[in-house]
Scaffold this active site. Structure first.
Site, PDB file in Angstrom:
ATOM      1  N   GLU A 122       0.840  -1.199   0.000  1.00 37.97           N
ATOM      2  CA  GLU A 122       0.000   0.000   0.000  1.00 37.97           C
ATOM      3  C   GLU A 122       0.875   1.250   0.000  1.00 37.97           C
ATOM      4  O   GLU A 122       0.678   2.158  -0.792  1.00 37.97           O
ATOM      5  CB  GLU A 122      -0.927  -0.019   1.215  1.00 37.97           C
ATOM      6  CG  GLU A 122      -1.894  -1.191   1.175  1.00 37.97           C
ATOM      7  CD  GLU A 122      -3.121  -0.957   2.016  1.00 37.97           C
ATOM      8  OE1 GLU A 122      -2.992  -0.840   3.244  1.00 37.97           O
ATOM      9  OE2 GLU A 122      -4.225  -0.873   1.422  1.00 37.97           O
ATOM     10  N   HIS A 135       1.079  -5.589   7.738  1.00 40.18           N
ATOM     11  CA  HIS A 135       0.706  -4.583   8.739  1.00 40.18           C
ATOM     12  C   HIS A 135       0.517  -5.235  10.094  1.00 40.18           C
ATOM     13  O   HIS A 135      -0.305  -6.141  10.239  1.00 40.18           O
ATOM     14  CB  HIS A 135      -0.595  -3.878   8.334  1.00 40.18           C
ATOM     15  CG  HIS A 135      -0.434  -2.962   7.172  1.00 40.18           C
ATOM     16  ND1 HIS A 135      -1.483  -2.560   6.388  1.00 40.18           N
ATOM     17  CD2 HIS A 135       0.675  -2.348   6.683  1.00 40.18           C
ATOM     18  CE1 HIS A 135      -1.021  -1.739   5.442  1.00 40.18           C
ATOM     19  NE2 HIS A 135       0.280  -1.604   5.600  1.00 40.18           N
ATOM     20  N   THR A 202      -6.203   1.935   6.411  1.00 42.46           N
ATOM     21  CA  THR A 202      -6.239   1.942   4.941  1.00 42.46           C
ATOM     22  C   THR A 202      -7.483   1.249   4.413  1.00 42.46           C
ATOM     23  O   THR A 202      -7.606   1.020   3.216  1.00 42.46           O
ATOM     24  CB  THR A 202      -4.978   1.271   4.347  1.00 42.46           C
ATOM     25  OG1 THR A 202      -4.999  -0.119   4.713  1.00 42.46           O
ATOM     26  CG2 THR A 202      -3.710   1.926   4.853  1.00 42.46           C
TER      27      THR A 202
HETATM   28 ZN   LIG Z   1      -3.456  -3.234   6.355  1.00 44.86          ZN
END
Ligand SMILES: [Zn+2]
Length: 252
Positions: A122, A135, A202
């Site tokens: 991302e 993440h 996100t």
């Molecule tokens: Zn994420």
């Protein structure tokens, strides 16, 4: 007479309880393409408003970061014997047992809740995406969120990740329990240098106030491992968002 009154009260009580419950069960569908894609998230629900109106959104492109003197990240992560892995249709998420702590440069302690994956990455660096990004989502006692982002590049087979990769749930809604015997610290790169900025989730509802720590050094997965993930989930990456007034700091 009293009976009828009682019936009426009960009926009303049931109605009052059931209506909000029914309204809450209608989850808003969102995704990564078409009418429910990232460009439309802000229109899908009032709760998703920040996705289009927020000024401190994530991810961002990391270019010309400003060197800063901040304390290093300190990871007090514990080994997990069992991990729960779920394919929730948006990502593959690994829930982590309680008690693993990130000590952030602001002096705050955040507990690791879960980690999950995006393909491609991302965040981008000078406009370039990595094949994947992991993440690690943490929460403090007062409800603040800190996410550690780890880029994944193509390279060697990843021994630590292998235990999870063997059990990747292929279908949406599928769950696996992994006998991990894994400390998530083994998944991080040797260098803990990082970029820091203030951003958001996100994914909808794109909540802001998230402290982002994106590690500079990527970790590696083999081409086969990356392909395996992408055969299950590909394109679950929100495009980069405007930086606006924000500064990205780079900490050695
Ligand atoms: Zn994420």
């Amino acid at each position: 007479m009293a009976n009828r009154m009682l019936m009426r009260v009960i009926f009303l009580a049931i109605l009052l309880c059931a209506v909000p419950a029914m309204a809450g069960s209608g989850k808003v569908e969102w995704g990564y393409e078409g009418k429910t894609g990232p460009e439309h998230w802000g229109e899908l629900s009032e709760e998703f408003e920040l996705c289009s109106k927020g000024k401190e959104q994530s991810p961002v492109d990391i270019s010309s970061p400003v060197p800063a003197k901040m304390r290093p990240l300190k990871f007090n992560y514990k080994r997990a014997e069992k991990l729960h892995v779920v394919n929730n249709g948006h990502t593959i998420k690994v829930s982590y047992p309680a008690g693993s702590i990130l000590n952030a440069p602001n002096g705050k302690k955040y507990e690791l809740l879960q980690f999950h994956f995006h393909a491609p990455s991302e965040h981008t660096v000078d406009g370039r995406a990595y094949p994947m990004e992991m993440h690690l989502v943490h929460k403090s006692k007062d409800g603040k969120i800190a996410v550690v982002g780890v880029f994944i590049k193509e390279g060697k087979k990843n021994r630590a990740m292998e235990k999870i990769w063997r059990e990747l749930p292929e279908e949406e809604g599928e769950r696996e329990e992994v006998d991990a015997g894994l400390n998530v610290i083994e998944l991080l790169p040797a260098s803990k240098s990082y970029y820091h900025y203030k951003g958001s989730f996100t994914t909808p509802p794109c909540t802001e106030g998230v402290d982002w720590f994106v590690l500079k050094q990527p970790i590696e997965l083999s081409k086969e491992e990356i392909d395996e993930f992408r055969s299950i989930m590909d394109g679950n990456a929100r495009p980069v968002q405007p930086l606006n007034e924000r500064v990205i700091h780079m900490v050695k």
